[in-house]
Design an enzyme around this catalytic site. Structure first.
Site, PDB file in Angstrom:
ATOM      1  N   ALA A  78       0.853  -1.185   0.000  1.00  0.00           N
ATOM      2  CA  ALA A  78       0.000   0.000   0.000  1.00  0.00           C
ATOM      3  C   ALA A  78       0.890   1.236   0.000  1.00  0.00           C
ATOM      4  O   ALA A  78       2.041   1.190   0.435  1.00  0.00           O
ATOM      5  CB  ALA A  78      -0.888  -0.009   1.236  1.00  0.00           C
ATOM      6  N   GLY A 128       0.881  -5.170   0.880  1.00  0.00           N
ATOM      7  CA  GLY A 128      -0.285  -5.308   0.012  1.00  0.00           C
ATOM      8  C   GLY A 128       0.064  -5.962  -1.321  1.00  0.00           C
ATOM      9  O   GLY A 128      -0.800  -6.547  -1.976  1.00  0.00           O
ATOM     10  N   GLU A 186      -0.090  -9.570  -0.581  1.00  0.00           N
ATOM     11  CA  GLU A 186      -1.516  -9.897  -0.421  1.00  0.00           C
ATOM     12  C   GLU A 186      -2.206  -9.950  -1.783  1.00  0.00           C
ATOM     13  O   GLU A 186      -3.060 -10.802  -2.028  1.00  0.00           O
ATOM     14  CB  GLU A 186      -2.186  -8.859   0.483  1.00  0.00           C
ATOM     15  CG  GLU A 186      -1.716  -8.979   1.929  1.00  0.00           C
ATOM     16  CD  GLU A 186      -2.172  -7.821   2.807  1.00  0.00           C
ATOM     17  OE1 GLU A 186      -2.021  -6.655   2.384  1.00  0.00           O
ATOM     18  OE2 GLU A 186      -2.682  -8.080   3.910  1.00  0.00           O
ATOM     19  N   GLU A 191       4.650  -5.009   7.206  1.00  0.00           N
ATOM     20  CA  GLU A 191       3.808  -4.008   7.878  1.00  0.00           C
ATOM     21  C   GLU A 191       4.215  -3.781   9.326  1.00  0.00           C
ATOM     22  O   GLU A 191       4.124  -2.669   9.841  1.00  0.00           O
ATOM     23  CB  GLU A 191       2.329  -4.429   7.820  1.00  0.00           C
ATOM     24  CG  GLU A 191       1.695  -4.322   6.441  1.00  0.00           C
ATOM     25  CD  GLU A 191       1.828  -5.586   5.615  1.00  0.00           C
ATOM     26  OE1 GLU A 191       2.709  -6.431   5.904  1.00  0.00           O
ATOM     27  OE2 GLU A 191       1.047  -5.723   4.654  1.00  0.00           O
TER      28      GLU A 191
HETATM   29  N1  DAK Z   1       4.490   3.444  -0.534  1.00  0.00           N
HETATM   30  C1  DAK Z   1       4.805   4.660  -1.014  1.00  0.00           C
HETATM   31  N2  DAK Z   1       5.945   4.933  -1.680  1.00  0.00           N
HETATM   32  C2  DAK Z   1       6.800   3.923  -1.845  1.00  0.00           C
HETATM   33  C3  DAK Z   1       6.557   2.623  -1.358  1.00  0.00           C
HETATM   34  C4  DAK Z   1       5.325   2.388  -0.676  1.00  0.00           C
HETATM   35  N3  DAK Z   1       4.947   1.198  -0.213  1.00  0.00           N
HETATM   36  N4  DAK Z   1       7.609   1.847  -1.679  1.00  0.00           N
HETATM   37  C5  DAK Z   1       8.485   2.629  -2.331  1.00  0.00           C
HETATM   38  N5  DAK Z   1       8.001   3.883  -2.440  1.00  0.00           N
HETATM   39  C6  DAK Z   1       8.616   5.039  -3.052  1.00  0.00           C
HETATM   40  C7  DAK Z   1       9.749   5.605  -2.200  1.00  0.00           C
HETATM   41  O1  DAK Z   1       9.237   6.418  -1.177  1.00  0.00           O
HETATM   42  C8  DAK Z   1      10.548   6.358  -3.237  1.00  0.00           C
HETATM   43  O2  DAK Z   1       9.896   7.571  -3.485  1.00  0.00           O
HETATM   44  P1  DAK Z   1      10.744   8.947  -3.700  1.00  0.00           P
HETATM   45  O3  DAK Z   1      11.668   9.056  -2.536  1.00  0.00           O
HETATM   46  O4  DAK Z   1      11.474   8.719  -5.012  1.00  0.00           O
HETATM   47  O5  DAK Z   1       9.699   9.998  -3.789  1.00  0.00           O
HETATM   48  C9  DAK Z   1      10.413   5.479  -4.467  1.00  0.00           C
HETATM   49  O6  DAK Z   1       9.241   4.673  -4.274  1.00  0.00           O
HETATM   50  C10 DAK Z   1      11.587   4.538  -4.642  1.00  0.00           C
HETATM   51  O7  DAK Z   1      11.737   3.835  -3.428  1.00  0.00           O
HETATM   52  P2  DAK Z   1      13.172   3.466  -2.824  1.00  0.00           P
HETATM   53  O8  DAK Z   1      14.131   4.571  -3.068  1.00  0.00           O
HETATM   54  O9  DAK Z   1      12.970   3.015  -1.443  1.00  0.00           O
HETATM   55  O10 DAK Z   1      13.551   2.263  -3.797  1.00  0.00           O
HETATM   56  P3  DAK Z   1      14.445   0.993  -3.538  1.00  0.00           P
HETATM   57  O11 DAK Z   1      14.486   0.298  -4.854  1.00  0.00           O
HETATM   58  O12 DAK Z   1      15.745   1.382  -2.883  1.00  0.00           O
HETATM   59  O13 DAK Z   1      13.633   0.100  -2.477  1.00  0.00           O
HETATM   60  C11 DAK Z   1      11.691  -1.087  -1.648  1.00  0.00           C
HETATM   61  C12 DAK Z   1      12.480  -0.527  -2.874  1.00  0.00           C
HETATM   62  C13 DAK Z   1      10.375  -1.622  -2.158  1.00  0.00           C
HETATM   63  C14 DAK Z   1      12.525  -2.192  -0.993  1.00  0.00           C
HETATM   64  C15 DAK Z   1      11.492   0.067  -0.619  1.00  0.00           C
HETATM   65  O14 DAK Z   1      10.971   1.201  -1.287  1.00  0.00           O
HETATM   66  C16 DAK Z   1      10.534  -0.319   0.471  1.00  0.00           C
HETATM   67  O15 DAK Z   1      10.911  -0.972   1.455  1.00  0.00           O
HETATM   68  N6  DAK Z   1       9.257   0.110   0.338  1.00  0.00           N
HETATM   69  C17 DAK Z   1       8.266  -0.079   1.396  1.00  0.00           C
HETATM   70  C18 DAK Z   1       7.810  -1.515   1.445  1.00  0.00           C
HETATM   71  C19 DAK Z   1       6.751  -1.711   2.543  1.00  0.00           C
HETATM   72  O16 DAK Z   1       6.992  -1.409   3.711  1.00  0.00           O
HETATM   73  N7  DAK Z   1       5.591  -2.198   2.116  1.00  0.00           N
HETATM   74  C20 DAK Z   1       4.460  -2.378   3.041  1.00  0.00           C
HETATM   75  C21 DAK Z   1       3.583  -1.157   2.954  1.00  0.00           C
HETATM   76  S1  DAK Z   1       2.210  -1.251   4.091  1.00  0.00           S
HETATM   77  C22 DAK Z   1      -5.377  -1.985   3.886  1.00  0.00           C
HETATM   78  C23 DAK Z   1      -4.977  -3.136   3.278  1.00  0.00           C
HETATM   79  C24 DAK Z   1      -3.637  -3.361   3.046  1.00  0.00           C
HETATM   80  C25 DAK Z   1      -2.698  -2.452   3.456  1.00  0.00           C
HETATM   81  C26 DAK Z   1      -3.091  -1.308   4.060  1.00  0.00           C
HETATM   82  C27 DAK Z   1      -4.448  -1.072   4.276  1.00  0.00           C
HETATM   83  N8  DAK Z   1      -6.776  -1.763   4.151  1.00  0.00           N
HETATM   84  C28 DAK Z   1      -7.752  -2.754   3.687  1.00  0.00           C
HETATM   85  C29 DAK Z   1      -7.220  -0.627   4.815  1.00  0.00           C
HETATM   86  C30 DAK Z   1      -1.315  -2.731   3.185  1.00  0.00           C
HETATM   87  C31 DAK Z   1      -0.305  -2.116   3.822  1.00  0.00           C
HETATM   88  C32 DAK Z   1       1.052  -2.165   3.259  1.00  0.00           C
HETATM   89  O17 DAK Z   1       1.309  -2.768   2.248  1.00  0.00           O
END
Ligand code: DAK
Length: 256
Positions: A64, A107, A110, A130
């Site tokens: 997400a 997500g 998922e 998460e």
């Molecule tokens: N969200 C927003 N932006 C993201 C992102 C994300 N999940 N993942 C990456 N980006 C953005 C970064 O902020 C960066 O943006 P700028 O700085 O250029 O503006 C750009 O993408 C490039 O990211 P990185 O510089 O970090 O790139 P890398 O290749 O070095 O790393 C990475 C890639 C995927 C390993 C890293 O970006 C990362 O760890 N991302 C976060 C992964 C994460 O924590 N995912 C879980 C998110 S929480 C719901 C249902 C489901 C959910 C929520 C609610 N409901 C039913 C209500 C789900 C929740 C989740 O998934």
């Protein structure tokens, strides 16, 4: 508008691609809404026999959009009701193949678990990070993952947030097949072609019975299976399939 792309690479096969590389295919509202639109549309399309869902070569989807929810209140999250968008995918009766290269996180993992088959590239990684953000999975990660791989492997992923590689995911039953990174789409297409050539009414029954059956008692699930089995004898494709076998010729399935 182009953050999710829909194409028809071959008759009967639809390909949905998440195309938000600059944000690592993070699932914001626009992406989720478009995914829901496409899945809803394809569900109704009689020509479509199989759907492939894919992302980019380095990231399937990074979960997400964290930036879009960082400052949200609990009520904001409730009112967004994103589960309705996910329901368009879970309600899709067509077989779905997730073709996963690179990261499938949060997500994104998922989303892949909503597919019926997952083909992963050897460098793919799956995770539910998460917990590191102070939340838990919200679109099935605690439930679908546990059902797929069992409590102790799911708990390890959910409690540590650490991703696992494709080989480990395959070993624990989280993916259907692992292939070379450059073979993922090709393999997904080959499987889709195989499925698309089979009788669609029976294919739909397999999907419905497997998914409904896993959440109900065995006796009730076996009853569902029996009823689906019986009802397929009302289809022309059942007659065609069995007659073709007896007459030693290839069947011609019509989807009726
Ligand atoms: N969200 C927003 N932006 C993201 C992102 C994300 N999940 N993942 C990456 N980006 C953005 C970064 O902020 C960066 O943006 P700028 O700085 O250029 O503006 C750009 O993408 C490039 O990211 P990185 O510089 O970090 O790139 P890398 O290749 O070095 O790393 C990475 C890639 C995927 C390993 C890293 O970006 C990362 O760890 N991302 C976060 C992964 C994460 O924590 N995912 C879980 C998110 S929480 C719901 C249902 C489901 C959910 C929520 C609610 N409901 C039913 C209500 C789900 C929740 C989740 O998934």
């Amino acid at each position: 508008m182009n953050e999710v792309l829909l194409s028809t690479p071959e008759a009967g096969i639809a390909l949905i691609r998440i195309n938000r590389e600059e944000a690592r295919n993070a699932l914001n509202d626009a992406v989720r809404a478009r995914l829901a639109d496409f899945f809803g549309q394809l569900s109704e399309d009689k020509e479509v026999r199989c759907i492939i869902l894919t992302g980019g070569s380095r990231v399937f989807a990074a979960g997400a959009d964290i930036k879009a929810m960082a400052e949200a209140s609990a009520i904001d999250i409730m009112l967004r009701a994103t589960h309705r968008l996910w329901q368009a995918i879970t309600a899709c009766g067509k077989p779905i193949i997730a073709a996963v290269n690179g990261l499938a996180l949060g997500g994104g993992c998922e989303l892949a678990m909503n597919a019926d088959l997952i083909i992963a590239g050897e460098s793919a990684r799956f995770g539910q990070p998460e917990i590191k953000l102070g939340i838990i999975p919200g679109a099935g990660g605690t439930q679908r993952l546990t059902r797929a791989v069992g409590k102790f492997k799911a708990m390890k992923m959910l409690l540590t947030g650490q991703p696992i590689g494709a080989a480990e995911a395959f070993g624990m039953g989280l993916v259907s097949e692992v292939v070379g990174d450059d073979q993922v789409l090709e393999r997904a297409m080959a499987l889709a072609r195989e499925i698309a050539a089979l009788p669609p009414l029976a294919i739909a029954q397999v999907k419905e019975v497997v998914l409904a059956g896993q959440d109900i008692p065995l006796e009730a699930a076996l009853m569902l299976e029996r009823k689906a089995f019986q009802i397929l004898f009302a289809s022309a494709d059942q007659k065609e399939g069995m007659r073709a076998f007896i007459e030693k010729r290839p069947p011609e399935f019509k989807g009726i």
